[in-house]
Every structure is written in C-alpha cells, then in structure tokens.
Design a protein around this motif. Structure first.
Motif, mmCIF file in Angstrom:
data_model
loop_
_atom_site.group_PDB
_atom_site.id
_atom_site.type_symbol
_atom_site.label_atom_id
_atom_site.label_comp_id
_atom_site.label_asym_id
_atom_site.label_seq_id
_atom_site.Cartn_x
_atom_site.Cartn_y
_atom_site.Cartn_z
ATOM 1 N N LYS A 1 0.873 -2.117 3.483
ATOM 2 C CA LYS A 1 2.045 -1.927 2.630
ATOM 3 C C LYS A 1 2.869 -0.727 3.083
ATOM 4 O O LYS A 1 4.055 -0.622 2.755
ATOM 5 C CB LYS A 1 1.619 -1.797 1.164
ATOM 6 C CG LYS A 1 1.112 -3.107 0.581
ATOM 7 C CD LYS A 1 0.517 -2.948 -0.793
ATOM 8 C CE LYS A 1 0.110 -4.306 -1.372
ATOM 9 N NZ LYS A 1 -0.777 -5.089 -0.518
ATOM 10 N N PHE A 2 2.240 0.187 3.814
ATOM 11 C CA PHE A 2 2.956 1.303 4.413
ATOM 12 C C PHE A 2 3.240 1.090 5.898
ATOM 13 O O PHE A 2 4.216 1.621 6.426
ATOM 14 C CB PHE A 2 2.138 2.593 4.259
ATOM 15 C CG PHE A 2 2.237 3.219 2.903
ATOM 16 C CD1 PHE A 2 3.410 3.838 2.491
ATOM 17 C CD2 PHE A 2 1.163 3.194 2.036
ATOM 18 C CE1 PHE A 2 3.507 4.432 1.241
ATOM 19 C CE2 PHE A 2 1.244 3.789 0.783
ATOM 20 C CZ PHE A 2 2.418 4.405 0.374
ATOM 21 N N ASP B 1 8.075 8.009 4.905
ATOM 22 C CA ASP B 1 7.784 7.902 3.476
ATOM 23 C C ASP B 1 6.638 8.856 3.141
ATOM 24 O O ASP B 1 5.514 8.700 3.629
ATOM 25 C CB ASP B 1 7.415 6.458 3.121
ATOM 26 C CG ASP B 1 7.399 6.193 1.625
ATOM 27 O OD1 ASP B 1 6.758 6.974 0.903
ATOM 28 O OD2 ASP B 1 8.006 5.199 1.178
ATOM 29 N N ARG C 1 4.848 9.248 0.610
ATOM 30 C CA ARG C 1 3.717 8.702 -0.140
ATOM 31 C C ARG C 1 2.633 8.186 0.792
ATOM 32 O O ARG C 1 1.499 7.948 0.375
ATOM 33 C CB ARG C 1 4.198 7.579 -1.061
ATOM 34 C CG ARG C 1 5.239 8.037 -2.084
ATOM 35 C CD ARG C 1 5.868 6.869 -2.801
ATOM 36 N NE ARG C 1 6.588 5.986 -1.899
ATOM 37 C CZ ARG C 1 7.273 4.907 -2.279
ATOM 38 N NH1 ARG C 1 7.329 4.591 -3.566
ATOM 39 N NH2 ARG C 1 7.901 4.149 -1.400
ATOM 40 N N ASN C 2 2.985 8.022 2.042
ATOM 41 C CA ASN C 2 2.038 7.546 3.051
ATOM 42 C C ASN C 2 1.177 8.706 3.519
ATOM 43 O O ASN C 2 1.584 9.507 4.359
ATOM 44 C CB ASN C 2 2.800 6.928 4.223
ATOM 45 C CG ASN C 2 1.883 6.462 5.343
ATOM 46 O OD1 ASN C 2 0.659 6.544 5.229
ATOM 47 N ND2 ASN C 2 2.462 5.973 6.420
ATOM 48 N N SER D 1 12.182 7.615 1.582
ATOM 49 C CA SER D 1 12.127 6.224 1.996
ATOM 50 C C SER D 1 13.539 5.651 1.998
ATOM 51 O O SER D 1 14.516 6.374 1.785
ATOM 52 C CB SER D 1 11.220 5.432 1.046
ATOM 53 O OG SER D 1 10.888 4.175 1.581
ATOM 54 N N ASP E 1 4.361 -4.554 -4.637
ATOM 55 C CA ASP E 1 4.028 -3.698 -3.494
ATOM 56 C C ASP E 1 4.509 -2.266 -3.707
ATOM 57 O O ASP E 1 3.831 -1.304 -3.323
ATOM 58 C CB ASP E 1 4.641 -4.260 -2.210
ATOM 59 C CG ASP E 1 3.908 -5.493 -1.707
ATOM 60 O OD1 ASP E 1 2.805 -5.788 -2.224
ATOM 61 O OD2 ASP E 1 4.436 -6.168 -0.808
ATOM 62 N N GLU E 2 5.668 -2.120 -4.331
ATOM 63 C CA GLU E 2 6.181 -0.773 -4.568
ATOM 64 C C GLU E 2 5.317 -0.025 -5.573
ATOM 65 O O GLU E 2 5.094 1.187 -5.445
ATOM 66 C CB GLU E 2 7.627 -0.828 -5.054
ATOM 67 C CG GLU E 2 8.331 0.516 -5.140
ATOM 68 C CD GLU E 2 8.602 1.169 -3.783
ATOM 69 O OE1 GLU E 2 9.072 2.325 -3.779
ATOM 70 O OE2 GLU E 2 8.357 0.538 -2.729
ATOM 71 N N ARG F 1 2.500 1.314 -3.567
ATOM 72 C CA ARG F 1 2.877 2.460 -2.730
ATOM 73 C C ARG F 1 3.050 3.733 -3.561
ATOM 74 O O ARG F 1 2.709 4.826 -3.115
ATOM 75 C CB ARG F 1 4.166 2.147 -1.962
ATOM 76 C CG ARG F 1 3.975 1.204 -0.787
ATOM 77 C CD ARG F 1 5.254 1.061 0.023
ATOM 78 N NE ARG F 1 6.250 0.235 -0.658
ATOM 79 C CZ ARG F 1 6.444 -1.063 -0.430
ATOM 80 N NH1 ARG F 1 5.686 -1.697 0.463
ATOM 81 N NH2 ARG F 1 7.375 -1.722 -1.078
ATOM 82 N N TYR G 1 -0.801 4.202 -6.131
ATOM 83 C CA TYR G 1 -2.149 3.909 -5.668
ATOM 84 C C TYR G 1 -3.133 4.994 -6.080
ATOM 85 O O TYR G 1 -2.835 6.166 -6.136
ATOM 86 C CB TYR G 1 -2.174 3.684 -4.157
ATOM 87 C CG TYR G 1 -1.835 4.866 -3.267
ATOM 88 C CD1 TYR G 1 -2.827 5.721 -2.793
ATOM 89 C CD2 TYR G 1 -0.522 5.098 -2.863
ATOM 90 C CE1 TYR G 1 -2.528 6.778 -1.944
ATOM 91 C CE2 TYR G 1 -0.212 6.152 -2.020
ATOM 92 C CZ TYR G 1 -1.211 6.995 -1.567
ATOM 93 O OH TYR G 1 -0.912 8.047 -0.723
#
Length: 535
Positions: free
Chosen positions: A353-354, A363, A365-366, A453, A468-469, A472, A475
């Motif tokens: 997803k990333f 991004d 968040r990754n 992003s 999916d968002e 991200r 999680y």
C-alpha cells in the motif's frame, strides 16, 4: 489526575477494587486480600476522583503489584491488558502486522494472526474479562456516588462542582467497553448499577440491544461531560463521546443492518468544529511525549496513558515498540527500546500500500524498513524475513529516550482527528447527508499534505481508495479488522493476505469469523450467555 500521573491513583484503588463490585457472571473476581470497606474509602471526598482514576487505570494496568500481576482471577496479565488485547484482536488478525513468537500466550497469538481462533482462546477471554471489569468498576462507582451517598457522607459541597462530570466519564468508559464488546464479540452480559450485587448474572445483550444502550447512554451524558479539549489529559470529554457515536454510526450497517452515515457525519462535524487540528508532523502522535507535545494539544482526542515508571505494563505500545526492534537493523537506540529481536514484521499486502506507487516514497507515514529483507514471509518464525516498521517510538520529540527501555512512555492514541476526517469522507461517499464531497476531499488532502503525499480530486475519492488510505494513515492503531469487515474484505476470498486463514498465501474466511467466539469460561460462569453461530 494530570498527564501521566493520573494512574498513581490506581494503586490506591487496588486495595479496594470494590469488594462487592464484581459478580460471578463477569468471571472477574478481585484477588486482593485487603478488604477496604467502601464507607472507609469514601470518607474522604477526594476518593471519588481516585475511584474514577481506577476505572481509567483499567485501560492501562492489569494489577497492583507490577506488570505481571493480574486482578482478574485465573486471567494472565499478558492476555488481559486492555489495549494490548484490543490491538491483537483488531490488527494482528488483519493484513497488517505478523508476530514471530507464535507460541506466545500458549498459542493464542498464533490462532489470532492466522484467523484460526476458538472459544478457548486466552486472548479473547482476557479481553472480554477486562472489558467486563470496566463495567463492574463503573457500576460500583455509580452506586457509591449517588446524591444520597454523597450527602450522607457530608461531601455535597466538596464535590458539588465535579461529581456530575465524574459520573458522566464513568458512564462513558462503560459505554466504550460495551462498544468494543459489541464490535468484537457481538454480545455481552449486560449489567448496570441498578442490578443486584453479588451473584447476579446479567442477561445477554446482542448487537441491537448494545447499540441502543451505547447510543442512549452517550446522548444522555453528552451535556454532563466537559467541553472538548478542556479536560485533563487522559480523561474523556464530550468529543470522546462524539467519537464513539461516530464510530457506531459508521459501522451501523454491520452492527444493526441500518444506514446511519448521516448521523456519523453529524458527530464528525461536531468534533471537527471543536478546535482540533492535525499535528504538524505525523510522527508526533506516536512518540514518548505524545501526552504533552503538539499532538496531544491538537490531534489526539483520547489517549490511553502509558508511563515507564508509574504504569509499567506490557500494553500495546510496549509490545509494538519492542517488537519493532529488528533482528538485523540494530535500531533499538533509535526506538528508545530494549527490543525483542525482530518479533513484529508486516505482511506483504500492507507493505504494498506504500510501495506499489499509490503514494510517493516521500510519504512520511511510510516507516517501512526494507534493506536486507525480503517482502515474503515463508516461515512466520524467521524474523529476518518480512519488512519491519518504526511508527511508534519511545523517544520524545526533542530526541530524548523514554524513562525505561522496556516499559515505554508512549501513549496509545485510541482516537485522533485524522480518523475523524477519514470517517467523514467515507460516510459522504456512502451517501450520508449533512456533508459534501468538497469537504471530504479537503479533509483527506489535509492528511496527505501533512504526510507530504500527493493530493487527490473528487474522482479519486472512492471506497477502494479509502480502505487503503485508512490503512496508510491508521495502521497499528486498533482499527483494521473493523475496517475490513465494514468494507466487505475480512471474510470471503475477494481479498486475501499472507497467512490469512493459516495459509501462506491466504485463503477465504468463513463469514462467522466476523465476530469472535464467546469464551468458554465466560459461558460456564453465566448460563445466560450463548455461543456465536459457527463456533
């Protein structure tokens, strides 16, 4: 009850734990030998605040004599810490984390993450028992804090300005426990302060009855709770009630087969218009000072307190952060943790997803670490395979380590504003009124802009995008199983992930797995409880 010192009171309450507050049907009997009579305890007007802190403390602590102690008879501390088992049941059972220590907790962890659990699973029992203990503590607090009892003890003037809010907070915490049981188990024994004390066995409430109780209870106490963002950190205010209401409305089609997306939007709007904002940096929400940094001030709506000195426990953030220390990376110092040798990795479907190009590599968040690792996990016990993440840290925003390398200072952010933005957007896409697509897109783009992003347009805002968002953004925060069920992707075979159903490549799950089984021990203690279909 200021910042993390809130739970100092819990240790005082431990000798009380309400000698008459638990009933056989809860299967949670205090083990303390000290009988601290309620009248003696409540002779001091300050005891009401201490007793309220004890209910909050049940979210963080498992006992009164260290991290391994349990105040639930026959229930191990490791399988009954509230946020830890909530995280297991919501996230470990999903497409996000995977745990290498599969024989931990007597194989209960293995069963949860492979979706092969049974009614004897100790984690399911631990969660139900812990949640029902919140109910028991709340009920006794409400019995002891009636106008009659306060007047009889001569405390009317001393607590006049606080007791209404105290009682509302206790009722909110009970509603929170019933919300989690409604979601995870689909039913619970129903007991209130108006029921007899002793051997009373509560009737079984299923989702429609629990939904109605939670909704009516939160609406009833709404104006008794303090205004949003005006309570001491770690205590609930009106926005927390609105958050639970928004959650039950967003999931109403799952819970009661009704569309309540309009109601969800209404309560999301209430929160959004209450002065919350996103922290300037995503990572601030998951640091050792997230009780006092910008995230606490702006974004976190309700955090469950952890402290490496006062509340030493093996809660969700302690487990996660120690598990994030990789077997290859030598990153213990970076995380401020002792580390457990690479226990936690991520499943391929989450990593993609990333990494599949849907978001740029910038991004923030990754937090995935890939170097020297293979995305595939052929052997769950091989800690050197599978990517790891470093979302949570026992490090402050100034770079200082937490107070203890094992028991972290990082609070568990149960509810935060970014989730509200995503709930609003989803409810709009699902056709809810009182909202609009332009605001939905704007809220999603606030999240993505914060994460460095790419922005989206209205054409991009679909349910496929949102599921999916949400992964991200949220999680490892205890939402994923619920999200997958709401989007129709948890059971069945239209979306499989590695080790789903115990298969290396993932297999379809039976629909009965949308709820966990009622624990055998709990049904044995209360014959009013029945097993969920399929178990």
């Amino acid at each position: 009850m200021k910042t993390k010192k809130i739970y100092n009171f819990y240790f005082l309450l431990g000798v009380l734990l309400f000698f008459n507050g638990c009933t056989d049907d809860l299967n949670v009997i205090p083990k303390d030998d000290d009988e601290f009579l309620a009248e003696e305890f409540y002779s001091n007007s300050g005891a009401y605040k201490q007793a309220l802190a004890g209910i909050y403390g049940n979210l963080s602590l498992t006992g009164t004599s260290g991290s391994g102690s349990s105040n639930l008879q026959g229930i191990d501390a490791g399988t009954s810490q509230y946020t830890r088992v909530l995280w297991y049941l919501q996230d470990l059972a999903s497409d996000e984390p995977i745990w290498s220590y599969e024989n931990d907790e007597g194989g209960a962890v293995k069963a949860i993450q492979r979706n092969t659990w049974s009614s004897s699973n100790s984690i399911v029992l631990g969660f139900y028992s812990r949640a029902m203990f919140t109910v028991a503590l709340t009920n006794e607090f409400l019995r002891q804090s009636t106008d009659e009892n306060i007047e009889a003890r001569g405390h009317t003037n001393a607590v006049a300005g606080d007791i209404v809010a105290y009682r509302a907070e206790a009722r909110l915490l009970r509603a929170l426990a019933y919300y989690h049981m409604m979601d995870l188990l689909g039913k619970a024994a129903f007991v209130t302060e108006n029921d007899p004390v002793g051997t009373y066995q509560g009737p079984q409430y299923e989702r429609p009855e629990l939904f109605n109780f939670i909704e009516s209870e939160l609406l009833a106490i709404e104006n008794d709770l303090v205004a949003p963002r005006s309570n001491e950190y770690g205590r609930a205010d009106r926005a927390v009630a609105w958050m639970i209401l928004a959650k039950i409305y967003l999931n109403a089609d799952v819970f009661i087969k009704e569309d309540k997306n309009t109601e969800c939007i209404t309560y999301c709007n209430n929160i959004i218009n209450s002065g919350y904002d996103l922290a300037s940096d995503y990572g601030l929400n998951f640091l050792a000072d997230n009780d006092s940094n910008e995230a606490a001030d702006k974004e976190i709506i309700f955090g469950v307190v952890n402290d490496g000195v006062t509340t030493q426990n093996y809660g969700a953030t302690t487990v996660i952060i120690n598990g994030e220390v990789g077997s290859l990376e030598n990153n213990a110092v970076d995380l401020g943790a002792e580390g457990w040798g690479g226990a936690l990795r991520i499943r391929k479907q989450f990593a993609q997803k990333f990494l599949n190009g849907d978001v740029p590599m910038t991004d923030t968040r990754n937090t995935i670490l890939t170097e020297g690792r293979d995305i595939e996990i052929v052997d769950v016990g091989d800690r050197d395979t599978g990517y790891i993440i470093t979302k949570y840290k026992n490090i402050t925003s100034s770079g200082s380590p937490g107070s203890d390398p094992t028991f972290v200072d990082t609070d568990f952010p149960m509810f935060r504003l970014a989730d509200v933005y995503l709930m609003y957007a989803e409810a709009v896409v699902r056709g809810g009124g009182n909202g609009n697509m332009s605001d939905a897109v704007r809220y999603v783009n606030k999240i993505r802009e914060r994460a460095k992003s790419t922005a989206i347009g209205e054409a991009n805002l679909s349910l496929d995008f949102l599921i999916d968002e949400r992964s991200r953004e949220l999680y490892w925060e205890g939402h994923r199983r619920q999200d997958l069920i709401r989007f129709g992707r948890f059971t069945g075979g239209n979306y499989n992930w590695v080790w789903k159903g115990g298969s290396a490549n993932g297999i379809a799950l039976s629909s009965h797995l949308k709820v966990y089984p009622m624990p055998d021990n709990s049904m044995a203690a209360n014959p009013n409880l029945t097993q969920n279909p399929g178990y």
